[in-house]
Structure formats: structure tokens, C-alpha cells
Design a protein around this motif. Structure first.
Motif, PDB file in Angstrom:
ATOM      1  N   SER A  49      34.786  55.998  -4.023  1.00 20.47           N
ATOM      2  CA  SER A  49      35.639  56.103  -2.833  1.00 20.47           C
ATOM      3  C   SER A  49      34.811  56.205  -1.560  1.00 20.47           C
ATOM      4  O   SER A  49      35.164  55.611  -0.531  1.00 20.47           O
ATOM      5  CB  SER A  49      36.557  57.319  -2.961  1.00 20.47           C
ATOM      6  OG  SER A  49      37.445  57.171  -4.049  1.00 20.47           O
ATOM      7  N   GLU A  53      35.054  53.782   1.740  1.00 18.98           N
ATOM      8  CA  GLU A  53      35.290  54.351   3.073  1.00 18.98           C
ATOM      9  C   GLU A  53      34.195  53.949   4.051  1.00 18.98           C
ATOM     10  O   GLU A  53      34.465  53.716   5.240  1.00 18.98           O
ATOM     11  CB  GLU A  53      35.397  55.872   2.955  1.00 18.98           C
ATOM     12  CG  GLU A  53      36.671  56.329   2.252  1.00 18.98           C
ATOM     13  CD  GLU A  53      36.606  57.764   1.763  1.00 18.98           C
ATOM     14  OE1 GLU A  53      35.534  58.395   1.947  1.00 18.98           O
ATOM     15  OE2 GLU A  53      37.603  58.250   1.190  1.00 18.98           O
ATOM     16  N   SER A  85      42.579  52.824 -14.664  1.00 21.18           N
ATOM     17  CA  SER A  85      42.996  52.726 -13.250  1.00 21.18           C
ATOM     18  C   SER A  85      41.898  52.013 -12.457  1.00 21.18           C
ATOM     19  O   SER A  85      41.258  52.614 -11.591  1.00 21.18           O
ATOM     20  CB  SER A  85      43.277  54.116 -12.674  1.00 21.18           C
ATOM     21  OG  SER A  85      42.182  54.991 -12.905  1.00 21.18           O
ATOM     22  N   TRP A  87      41.756  49.827 -10.055  1.00 20.93           N
ATOM     23  CA  TRP A  87      41.828  49.489  -8.636  1.00 20.93           C
ATOM     24  C   TRP A  87      42.363  50.611  -7.766  1.00 20.93           C
ATOM     25  O   TRP A  87      42.599  50.404  -6.577  1.00 20.93           O
ATOM     26  CB  TRP A  87      42.686  48.225  -8.443  1.00 20.93           C
ATOM     27  CG  TRP A  87      42.129  47.063  -9.205  1.00 20.93           C
ATOM     28  CD1 TRP A  87      42.714  46.395 -10.246  1.00 20.93           C
ATOM     29  CD2 TRP A  87      40.844  46.461  -9.020  1.00 20.93           C
ATOM     30  NE1 TRP A  87      41.877  45.421 -10.718  1.00 20.93           N
ATOM     31  CE2 TRP A  87      40.726  45.423  -9.985  1.00 20.93           C
ATOM     32  CE3 TRP A  87      39.792  46.702  -8.139  1.00 20.93           C
ATOM     33  CZ2 TRP A  87      39.589  44.633 -10.085  1.00 20.93           C
ATOM     34  CZ3 TRP A  87      38.665  45.911  -8.235  1.00 20.93           C
ATOM     35  CH2 TRP A  87      38.565  44.893  -9.194  1.00 20.93           C
ATOM     36  N   ASP A  88      42.575  51.794  -8.345  1.00 16.63           N
ATOM     37  CA  ASP A  88      43.168  52.883  -7.566  1.00 16.63           C
ATOM     38  C   ASP A  88      42.294  53.265  -6.368  1.00 16.63           C
ATOM     39  O   ASP A  88      42.805  53.460  -5.248  1.00 16.63           O
ATOM     40  CB  ASP A  88      43.395  54.104  -8.449  1.00 16.63           C
ATOM     41  CG  ASP A  88      44.581  53.934  -9.383  1.00 16.63           C
ATOM     42  OD1 ASP A  88      45.150  52.825  -9.412  1.00 16.63           O
ATOM     43  OD2 ASP A  88      44.929  54.895 -10.094  1.00 16.63           O
ATOM     44  N   ARG A  89      41.001  53.403  -6.572  1.00 22.70           N
ATOM     45  CA  ARG A  89      40.127  53.793  -5.464  1.00 22.70           C
ATOM     46  C   ARG A  89      40.092  52.717  -4.386  1.00 22.70           C
ATOM     47  O   ARG A  89      40.067  53.024  -3.188  1.00 22.70           O
ATOM     48  CB  ARG A  89      38.719  54.069  -5.987  1.00 22.70           C
ATOM     49  CG  ARG A  89      38.623  55.245  -6.942  1.00 22.70           C
ATOM     50  CD  ARG A  89      37.223  55.363  -7.523  1.00 22.70           C
ATOM     51  NE  ARG A  89      37.143  56.399  -8.548  1.00 22.70           N
ATOM     52  CZ  ARG A  89      36.090  56.593  -9.323  1.00 22.70           C
ATOM     53  NH1 ARG A  89      35.016  55.816  -9.176  1.00 22.70           N
ATOM     54  NH2 ARG A  89      36.089  57.540 -10.231  1.00 22.70           N
ATOM     55  N   THR A  91      42.486  50.433  -3.689  1.00 21.48           N
ATOM     56  CA  THR A  91      43.751  50.336  -2.948  1.00 21.48           C
ATOM     57  C   THR A  91      44.042  51.596  -2.136  1.00 21.48           C
ATOM     58  O   THR A  91      44.801  51.551  -1.171  1.00 21.48           O
ATOM     59  CB  THR A  91      44.916  50.040  -3.904  1.00 21.48           C
ATOM     60  OG1 THR A  91      44.965  51.032  -4.942  1.00 21.48           O
ATOM     61  CG2 THR A  91      44.754  48.659  -4.545  1.00 21.48           C
ATOM     62  N   ASP A  92      43.445  52.721  -2.507  1.00 19.87           N
ATOM     63  CA  ASP A  92      43.589  53.915  -1.670  1.00 19.87           C
ATOM     64  C   ASP A  92      43.029  53.677  -0.273  1.00 19.87           C
ATOM     65  O   ASP A  92      43.506  54.255   0.713  1.00 19.87           O
ATOM     66  CB  ASP A  92      42.857  55.100  -2.310  1.00 19.87           C
ATOM     67  CG  ASP A  92      43.641  55.738  -3.446  1.00 19.87           C
ATOM     68  OD1 ASP A  92      44.836  55.415  -3.586  1.00 19.87           O
ATOM     69  OD2 ASP A  92      43.048  56.534  -4.194  1.00 19.87           O
ATOM     70  N   VAL A  93      42.019  52.826  -0.184  1.00 25.50           N
ATOM     71  CA  VAL A  93      41.368  52.548   1.102  1.00 25.50           C
ATOM     72  C   VAL A  93      41.869  51.248   1.726  1.00 25.50           C
ATOM     73  O   VAL A  93      42.116  51.180   2.929  1.00 25.50           O
ATOM     74  CB  VAL A  93      39.835  52.507   0.925  1.00 25.50           C
ATOM     75  CG1 VAL A  93      39.139  52.157   2.240  1.00 25.50           C
ATOM     76  CG2 VAL A  93      39.319  53.849   0.402  1.00 25.50           C
ATOM     77  N   ALA A  95      44.579  49.247   0.482  1.00 24.54           N
ATOM     78  CA  ALA A  95      46.010  49.026   0.267  1.00 24.54           C
ATOM     79  C   ALA A  95      46.333  48.038  -0.848  1.00 24.54           C
ATOM     80  O   ALA A  95      47.209  48.288  -1.667  1.00 24.54           O
ATOM     81  CB  ALA A  95      46.718  48.596   1.556  1.00 24.54           C
TER      82      ALA A  95
END
Length: 272
Positions: A49, A53, A85, A87-89, A91-93, A95
């Protein structure tokens, strides 16, 4: 009308960032005022993450809309997260892994070609290709139709063989060509290439001007590896031609190293 966009790839945040390159990218965007900046994968180096970022912090400095797709290094390196999971990290950044961006003179369709069970290789399934085709067919006749993914469809011949191109790339290319794509952008190999489809494939209609362009690596996680340079592509187009400029980092700025030019036919012309 002359429009432009900037294509960067393989930032590999979390390795050896070079603030001077970031500043030069910002300066280039301020000079050229591109309609968009496209980042075609490997924003991170280990899918963390903090690395995403850091890439977004750079993109947020740019005075242009941005479109981002993931690469193989954007997948988590730890199990089982890589499969449960993946792609979670990301898409958190950012979308989404399959974004669409419409500008004044272009329609840009981003596609996720990375796969959790493949470290280097990638693929586009039928559903993604169909979604891209729908976006491209809906574009205005004079818009530049762009597809961006991480894995290359054409590669530099001197690149290591383990840097696999897109799996089933012939089928993918044919699908995108039928849908009206003008330009397919990729990265992955950290080297610059640009080639028109008519240069390697016999076509019935010479007006088809689909170009495959692979950007050099913006980041350089292994600085001593031979055959790699920090760089980016500047894409310029009118209703009559399409130009891919390879800009390579030379101490203080991204200098023009080479230029690929092809005649462009807007889609209104192809309907006649």
C-alpha cells in the motif's frame, strides 16, 4: 488541432526513487499540458500500500488527468493474499483496475492484464476485450482510441526472454483492431518500442494505422542491468498523423531520443 498525452510505465516505487526524475516529469507536463498521463503498470515493486500511495503522490502532482492500470509487480507477494484479494490494495488507492478516461480528443481504455498465478506473463480474457471493444466503438469518429495495459504486444528483440508478452496476443490484437483501436500502450520490458501493425501483418486495408507502443521504464529498480534506461513516451496526434517520441533521462531532463511517425486516418475516413 495537435493533441498530446504522456505515457509512463514501471515506476517500481519502493526501490530506488529518483526525485529529480519526478520533478522533471512534473516540469514536462507543465510544458506540454497533455490531455492525460497514462501509467501502464508496476506502480509498486512488491504490491504494498505504501508503494501505491507513493506513486499516487507523484501522479497527483501532475497538471493532467491520469489513468492507471496494474502490472505484475502490483500483485501482493505474500500468500494467500495474492490469490484471495489480489487487487484490494491497488483499488484502495486507484479505485479500479480497468479504468476509462475520456478527454477532448481521446478515449482511453485501461485493461488489467496481470494474473496472480503468473509472475511475468499476462492475459486479457474475452470479457475484458469485449468491454474494451464497447468503449472504443462508442468513441467519437475523430477521437484517438487508446488501449493501455501492462504486458507488451511487441517487444525489443534484445530483452530477456523471461519478460513474456501478452498471452494470445494475436487474438487480443485482432479483437482490438476490429474494435477500432488506434494505439495500444504497454510496458513491462523497460525498453522503448513503437511499431505499426501494417509493418508486421499483411492487411487488406492500408488505411488501418494501429500502433503498438511500449514505454521505457520510468523507474529502474536494477540500475546496473544492461539495456535499460529511464524514460517515457510523449504521444502527439492530429487528424493526419500519430507520433511517438521516446524521451530518455539525460542528467537533467527527458531528452528526445527517437521518433516514430505513422499516417493516421480518423474513423470517419474509414467509413467511406
Amino acid at each position: 488541432m495537435t493533441a498530446c498525452l504522456i505515457h509512463i510505465s514501471d515506476l517500481h516505487r519502493g526501490t530506488r526513487e529518483a526525485p529529480a526524475l519526478d520533478d522533471a516529469l512534473v516540469a514536462l507536463c507543465e510544458e506540454l499540458r497533455p490531455e492525460a498521463v497514462i501509467a501502464s503498470g508496476d506502480l509498486a515493486n512488491r504490491g504494498r500500500s505504501t508503494e501505491f500511495e507513493a506513486s499516487k503522490a507523484l501522479l497527483d502532482r501532475l497538471p493532467a488527468p491520469t489513468l492507471v492500470v496494474p502490472g505484475n509487480h502490483d500483485l501482493p507477494y505474500r500468500f494467500p493474499t495474492r490469490f484471495t484479494s489480489p487487487w484490494d490494495r491497488f483499488t484502495d488507492v486507484f479505485a479500479t483496475t480497468d479504468p476509462v478516461l475520456r478527454t477532448d480528443h481521446a478515449v482511453i481504455c485501461g485493461l488489467n492484464s496481470a494474473r496472480p498465478w503468473r509472475h511475468q506473463g499476462g492475459r486479457l480474457g474475452p470479457s475484458r476485450l469485449a468491454a474494451a471493444a464497447a468503449v472504443l466503438r462508442d468513441a467519437p469518429p475523430n477521437a484517438l482510441r487508446v488501449v493501455a495495459l501492462h504486458h507488451h504486444l511487441s517487444g525489443a528483440p534484445w530483452r530477456a526472454s523471461r519478460k513474456f508478452p501478452l498471452k494470445d496476443r494475436d487474438k487480443a490484437l485482432r479483437s482490438l483492431a476490429i474494435a477500432g483501436a488506434d494505439l495500444v500502450l504497454g510496458g513491462h520490458i523497460h525498453q522503448s518500442t513503437a511499431v505499426g501493425r501494417q509493418a508486421f501483418e499483411a492487411l487488406d486495408d492500408n488505411r488501418v494505422s494501429l500502433v503498438l507502443a511500449t514505454a521505457p521504464g520510468f523507474g529502474r529498480p536494477r540500475p546496473h542491468r544492461l539495456g535499460e534506461a529511464n524514460g517515457l513516451h510523449v504521444v502527439r496526434w492530429t487528424n493526419h498523423d500519430l507520433v511517438i517520441e521516446a524521451r530518455i533521462w539525460q542528467e537533467a531532463e527527458f531528452d528526445l531520443a527517437s521518433e516514430y511517425r505513422v499516417q493516421r486516418h480518423v474513423h470517419a475516413d474509414l467509413q467511406g
